[in-house]
Structures are given as structure tokens and as C-alpha cells.
Design a protein around this motif. Structure first.
Motif, PDB file in Angstrom:
ATOM      1  N   TYR A  91       2.847  10.803  50.457  1.00 19.11           N
ATOM      2  CA  TYR A  91       1.968   9.926  51.229  1.00 19.11           C
ATOM      3  C   TYR A  91       2.628   9.457  52.524  1.00 19.11           C
ATOM      4  CZ  TYR A  91      -0.285   9.519  46.628  1.00 19.11           C
ATOM      5  OH  TYR A  91      -0.880   9.781  45.423  1.00 19.11           O
ATOM      6  N   TRP A  92       3.921   9.167  52.461  1.00 22.07           N
ATOM      7  CA  TRP A  92       4.613   8.505  53.550  1.00 22.07           C
ATOM      8  C   TRP A  92       5.396   9.435  54.465  1.00 22.07           C
ATOM      9  CZ3 TRP A  92       4.223   3.288  54.575  1.00 22.07           C
ATOM     10  CH2 TRP A  92       3.537   2.544  53.609  1.00 22.07           C
ATOM     11  N   LEU A  93       5.767  10.601  53.966  1.00 19.79           N
ATOM     12  CA  LEU A  93       6.619  11.506  54.734  1.00 19.79           C
ATOM     13  C   LEU A  93       5.931  12.844  54.942  1.00 19.79           C
ATOM     14  CD1 LEU A  93      10.006  10.768  52.911  1.00 19.79           C
ATOM     15  CD2 LEU A  93       9.120   9.711  55.007  1.00 19.79           C
ATOM     16  N   PRO A  94       6.321  13.581  55.989  1.00 13.92           N
ATOM     17  CA  PRO A  94       5.699  14.870  56.270  1.00 13.92           C
ATOM     18  C   PRO A  94       6.019  15.889  55.180  1.00 13.92           C
ATOM     19  CG  PRO A  94       7.590  14.533  57.685  1.00 13.92           C
ATOM     20  CD  PRO A  94       7.353  13.246  56.979  1.00 13.92           C
ATOM     21  N   GLN A 117      11.999  -3.360  52.487  1.00 15.00           N
ATOM     22  CA  GLN A 117      12.218  -4.754  52.092  1.00 15.00           C
ATOM     23  C   GLN A 117      12.729  -5.602  53.260  1.00 15.00           C
ATOM     24  OE1 GLN A 117      14.042  -2.250  51.067  1.00 15.00           O
ATOM     25  NE2 GLN A 117      16.226  -2.745  50.978  1.00 15.00           N
ATOM     26  N   ASP A 118      13.287  -4.947  54.289  1.00 14.39           N
ATOM     27  CA  ASP A 118      13.744  -5.694  55.459  1.00 14.39           C
ATOM     28  C   ASP A 118      12.588  -6.428  56.149  1.00 14.39           C
ATOM     29  OD1 ASP A 118      16.239  -4.690  54.933  1.00 14.39           O
ATOM     30  OD2 ASP A 118      16.122  -3.091  56.437  1.00 14.39           O
ATOM     31  N   LEU A 119      11.381  -5.876  56.025  1.00  9.34           N
ATOM     32  CA  LEU A 119      10.226  -6.459  56.702  1.00  9.34           C
ATOM     33  C   LEU A 119       9.824  -7.808  56.118  1.00  9.34           C
ATOM     34  CD1 LEU A 119       8.023  -3.281  57.229  1.00  9.34           C
ATOM     35  CD2 LEU A 119       9.531  -4.413  58.864  1.00  9.34           C
ATOM     36  N   LEU A 120      10.318  -8.126  54.930  1.00  7.71           N
ATOM     37  CA  LEU A 120      10.037  -9.446  54.360  1.00  7.71           C
ATOM     38  C   LEU A 120      10.622 -10.564  55.219  1.00  7.71           C
ATOM     39  CD1 LEU A 120      10.646  -8.740  50.553  1.00  7.71           C
ATOM     40  CD2 LEU A 120       8.451  -8.967  51.740  1.00  7.71           C
ATOM     41  N   THR A 163      -0.310  -3.828  60.998  1.00  6.87           N
ATOM     42  CA  THR A 163      -0.371  -2.657  60.105  1.00  6.87           C
ATOM     43  C   THR A 163       0.440  -1.500  60.663  1.00  6.87           C
ATOM     44  OG1 THR A 163      -2.581  -3.307  59.355  1.00  6.87           O
ATOM     45  CG2 THR A 163      -1.911  -1.028  58.949  1.00  6.87           C
ATOM     46  N   LEU A 164       0.307  -1.245  61.958  1.00  7.07           N
ATOM     47  CA  LEU A 164       1.032  -0.133  62.584  1.00  7.07           C
ATOM     48  C   LEU A 164       2.544  -0.367  62.559  1.00  7.07           C
ATOM     49  CD1 LEU A 164      -1.307   0.607  65.624  1.00  7.07           C
ATOM     50  CD2 LEU A 164      -0.777   2.172  63.750  1.00  7.07           C
ATOM     51  N   ILE A 165       2.960  -1.592  62.830  1.00 10.64           N
ATOM     52  CA  ILE A 165       4.400  -1.888  62.803  1.00 10.64           C
ATOM     53  C   ILE A 165       4.948  -1.694  61.394  1.00 10.64           C
ATOM     54  CG2 ILE A 165       6.121  -3.711  63.081  1.00 10.64           C
ATOM     55  CD1 ILE A 165       4.426  -4.837  65.353  1.00 10.64           C
ATOM     56  N   PHE A 166       4.238  -2.226  60.400  1.00 10.70           N
ATOM     57  CA  PHE A 166       4.689  -2.125  59.008  1.00 10.70           C
ATOM     58  C   PHE A 166       4.761  -0.666  58.556  1.00 10.70           C
ATOM     59  CE2 PHE A 166       3.661  -1.691  54.508  1.00 10.70           C
ATOM     60  CZ  PHE A 166       4.627  -2.493  53.914  1.00 10.70           C
ATOM     61  N   VAL A 167       3.697   0.074  58.769  1.00 11.65           N
ATOM     62  CA  VAL A 167       3.620   1.461  58.287  1.00 11.65           C
ATOM     63  C   VAL A 167       4.622   2.346  59.018  1.00 11.65           C
ATOM     64  CG1 VAL A 167       2.130   3.493  58.158  1.00 11.65           C
ATOM     65  CG2 VAL A 167       1.235   1.260  57.498  1.00 11.65           C
ATOM     66  N   SER A 168       4.709   2.196  60.341  1.00 10.91           N
ATOM     67  CA  SER A 168       5.616   3.054  61.109  1.00 10.91           C
ATOM     68  C   SER A 168       7.081   2.779  60.746  1.00 10.91           C
ATOM     69  CB  SER A 168       5.399   2.852  62.612  1.00 10.91           C
ATOM     70  OG  SER A 168       5.694   1.522  62.994  1.00 10.91           O
ATOM     71  N   LEU A 171       0.472  16.606  60.031  1.00 11.64           N
ATOM     72  CA  LEU A 171      -0.308  15.490  59.519  1.00 11.64           C
ATOM     73  C   LEU A 171      -0.034  15.265  58.030  1.00 11.64           C
ATOM     74  CD1 LEU A 171      -3.779  16.026  61.249  1.00 11.64           C
ATOM     75  CD2 LEU A 171      -1.945  14.467  61.914  1.00 11.64           C
ATOM     76  N   PHE A 172       0.008  13.998  57.636  1.00 10.12           N
ATOM     77  CA  PHE A 172       0.077  13.620  56.227  1.00 10.12           C
ATOM     78  C   PHE A 172      -0.678  12.300  56.099  1.00 10.12           C
ATOM     79  CE2 PHE A 172       3.816  12.410  58.571  1.00 10.12           C
ATOM     80  CZ  PHE A 172       4.108  11.112  58.203  1.00 10.12           C
ATOM     81  N   LEU A 173      -0.744  11.736  54.902  1.00 10.09           N
ATOM     82  CA  LEU A 173      -1.631  10.602  54.659  1.00 10.09           C
ATOM     83  C   LEU A 173      -1.362   9.430  55.604  1.00 10.09           C
ATOM     84  CD1 LEU A 173      -3.871   9.377  52.945  1.00 10.09           C
ATOM     85  CD2 LEU A 173      -2.116   8.520  51.373  1.00 10.09           C
ATOM     86  N   ILE A 174      -0.117   9.005  55.705  1.00 11.22           N
ATOM     87  CA  ILE A 174       0.197   7.844  56.535  1.00 11.22           C
ATOM     88  C   ILE A 174      -0.042   8.135  58.015  1.00 11.22           C
ATOM     89  CG2 ILE A 174       2.098   6.409  57.356  1.00 11.22           C
ATOM     90  CD1 ILE A 174       0.862   5.571  54.669  1.00 11.22           C
TER      91      ILE A 174
END
Length: 362
Positions: A21-24, A44-47, A225-230, A301-304
Motif C-alpha cells: 500500500y505504502w511503497l512502490p 511515530q515521529d509525526l506524533l 494528509t499530504l504531509i503525513f502520507v508523504s 503508481l501504487f495505492l498511496i
């Protein structure tokens, strides 16, 4: 510990973080194992954005009180006197519960209930709405804070990226992805941006409410959302470029607002035209060129990545909407000499009507 193990310990589903889902295609979380010398983004750093947002709110309050407020007074920013609203429980109850602008039938009913002429009721509601409008100094302080942050963010980001080869040649941006080590400075920059937008969401109900309030909410949600996902997918390089493109025009807009509140009309108009040019070039030319050419045509392309494309499209639609407002303002206000008014203004009454009301009360 591997990324899935860490995320599972955080109480998140391991299936949600499946590498497909997250990686190519062909990449796994094992490719991003950290070592003593090599570091990768850890979700977890994003917390840290939660205490970071709280810290920014505190810094903002201190900045507005100790820097922006004295600066505004010294530059001649002052709040206009507003008509005093006489206490009236009946009218206040309607204003709070049913609406700020009563219809004709409501005015007649309220006039009978409060034993006042209809004209007096209309005047009371006009004064009451004026009382709730944000003060000019409040607008100046908010613009000063955002100007300071966007200015610092843009030039700090530029200083971090100017010597990076992938910043100038975007085809290099994807080399060896996702095995791209994360420099600590870029990680902290990412966290700062995320904390800032989280703080904006937290203070949105208390800030000046403008006509594009809903669009602002959509923009902040899409950005977070973009910052978190990227970050989680290690698209740091791509994310840094996109954030820099956005910050390029934001601080100019806030400067134009400050000049507007200071009533430096000619300088304000000149700065606003500069903003319009930078905004349209960066948001309608550079942004789609980077995102839709390199990210869509040169990347697997992949899910994320599909999710990111969706939110990038949302941002682009907002850019088109705001570009329309900017062009409309340039033609309607500057070129045709129409009444000067912020296209995103929160005001509903004219200064003239306010002045008339004040004169009547004297």
C-alpha cells in the motif's frame, strides 16, 4: 525494529501498513531499516506535531502581544470606533439563536415584542453585527504571524535545498526510491510544517472568518494528509519541493494584507500584483508541472501514490478558485478603480454606514 513492528506497537493495524500500500512495487519496509549512520522517516515521529502545534500556538500568542501589537500601533494601525449596542434580551436571543440578519417578517415581530420601531430594530442588528466583526488590529496581528512563519519557512527551505542536486533536477528526485536517507534538518522542517498546519486548524474557529472559510478547511485537511502520507512513504524530497512552491507566494500575500491594514494603498497594490504573479506562476504552472508530469508519468503508481494524486488534485482545484478571485480583484479593484476590498474579506457593512451610525449617536 522494523517500521511495521513499531507501528503495531503504536496500536495501528499491521495490515494497514502493508508495504504494497505504502511503497512502490518491489519495495518493502525491510529496505528502510535504519542503521547507525543511515536514518529513514519513522511515522511515530509525526506524533511530535501535537506538542509542536501547542508550542506554536503559545509562540503565536506571545508574538502577537509583544511584537505584532506594538508594531501595528507604531505603524498607525488603529481600530475604528463602533456604535454602542443597547442591551436587549429579546433581540439578543434572536441574534444568537436564529440569525444575525432577520427577515422582514421577523423584524415586524421583534419590533412588537421589544416595543421598538422597526428602524430601531434594524439599526440594533446592524450595530450588533458590527460589534462581532474582528478588529483591524486583530487582522494585522494574524497577518503578521503568518507572514513571519511563511517568510521564515520559505527561505529556510530554500537554504536547505539549494545545494541538493535533486532539487534542480527532479528526475534525480526518484533515484533509489524509497531507499533515500532522511537528513535530520529535512525531518525537522517537515515536522515544523505539519505542526503549523495543525495549529491553524486548532485556531481556525477563533481566527478572522473569511468568505473562503470552507475552502480553507479543505486546504488545511488536504495539506495535513499530504504531509503525513508523504512522510510515512518516504516521499520527503517530493514533499519538500511542493511545500516550497506553496510558501513562495504565501508570505507576499500576508505582507500585502499588513500594508492594506496600514492603509499604504499604493505600496499594497504593488505588492499584491507581485503576489498575483508569483501565485499564478507557482500554483498554476510550476505546481502541476512538478506533480502531474514527474509524479504521474515518471513514477510507478501504487495505492498511496493514488491517494496523494487525489489530494494534489484537490489543492489544484483550490488554486484555480483562488486564482479566479485574485484576477477578479486585480481587474475590479486596481485596474478599474473600484472600491478597494479584500476578496476574502470578513466585513459585511460599509465604513460609511458605520460612520453615519456613530454620528447619530454623538
Amino acid at each position: 525494529l522494523s517500521v511495521p513492528t513499531i507501528l503495531t506497537k503504536m496500536g495501528l493495524s499491521e495490515g494497514f501498513w502493508h508495504h504494497e500500500y505504502w511503497l512502490p512495487p518491489g519495495a518493502t519496509w525491510e529496505d528502510m531499516k535504519e542503521s547507525a549512520d543511515i536514518h529513514y522517516p519513522q511515522p511515530q515521529d509525526l506524533l511530535l506535531c501535537l506538542p509542536g502545534a501547542l508550542l506554536l500556538i503559545i509562540v503565536r500568542c506571545i508574538f502577537e502581544r509583544t511584537v505584532a501589537l506594538p508594531l501595528g500601533r507604531r505603524l498607525g494601525v488603529s481600530d475604528k470606533l463602533r456604535p454602542i449596542v443597547q442591551p436587549n434580551a429579546t433581540l439578543e436571543g434572536f441574534y444568537v439563536l436564529l440569525g444575525r440578519t432577520p427577515k422582514e417578517g421577523d423584524l415586524i415581530s421583534l419590533a412588537k415584542q421589544s416595543d421598538l420601531p422597526i428602524k430601531k430594530v434594524e439599526t440594533w442588528f446592524r450595530h450588533r453585527r458590527a460589534q462581532d466583526r474582528p478588529r483591524l488590529m486583530k487582522k494585522f496581528c494574524e497577518a503578521s504571524w503568518r507572514f513571519t512563519f511563511y517568510f521564515t519557512s520559505f527561505f529556510s527551505g530554500l537554504a536547505l535545498l539549494y545545494d541538493k542536486p535533486w532539487f534542480w533536477d527532479h528526475t534525480v528526485c526518484w533515484l533509489k526510491f524509497p531507499q533515500q536517507p532522511l537528513p535530520p534538518a529535512l525531518g525537522w522542517f517537515y515536522l515544523l510544517e505539519l505542526s503549523f498546519y495543525c495549529s491553524l486548524v486548532a485556531t481556525l474557529p477563533f481566527d478572522v472568518k473569511r468568505k473562503d472559510f470552507k475552502e480553507q478547511i479543505i486546504h488545511h485537511i488536504a495539506t495535513i494528509t499530504l504531509i503525513f502520507v508523504s512522510y510515512c512513504a518516504n516521499l520527503i524530497r517530493f514533499g519538500m519541493i511542493i511545500m516550497l512552491v506553496h510558501d513562495a507566494s504565501d508570505y507576499i500575500l500576508e505582507l500585502a494584507k499588513m500594508l492594506h491594514y496600514m492603509k499604504w494603498k499604493q505600496v499594497c497594490e504593488a505588492v499584491f500584483i507581485v503576489f498575483a504573479v508569483v501565485f499564478i506562476i507557482s500554483r498554476l504552472v510550476v505546481f502541476p508541472l512538478i506533480t502531474y508530469y514527474y509524479f504521474v508519468t515518471k513514477f510507478q503508481l501504487f495505492l498511496i501514490s493514488c491517494l496523494i494524486n487525489t489530494f494534489l488534485m484537490i489543492l489544484q482545484l483550490l488554486h484555480i478558485f483562488w486564482s479566479y478571485l485574485i484576477i477578479q480583484m486585480i481587474f475590479g479593484v486596481i485596474l478599474h478603480g473600484a472600491k478597494r476590498k479584500d476578496a476574502r474579506s470578513d466585513t459585511e457593512e460599509s465604513d460609511r454606514s458605520e460612520a453615519e451610525d456613530l454620528a447619530k449617536n454623538k
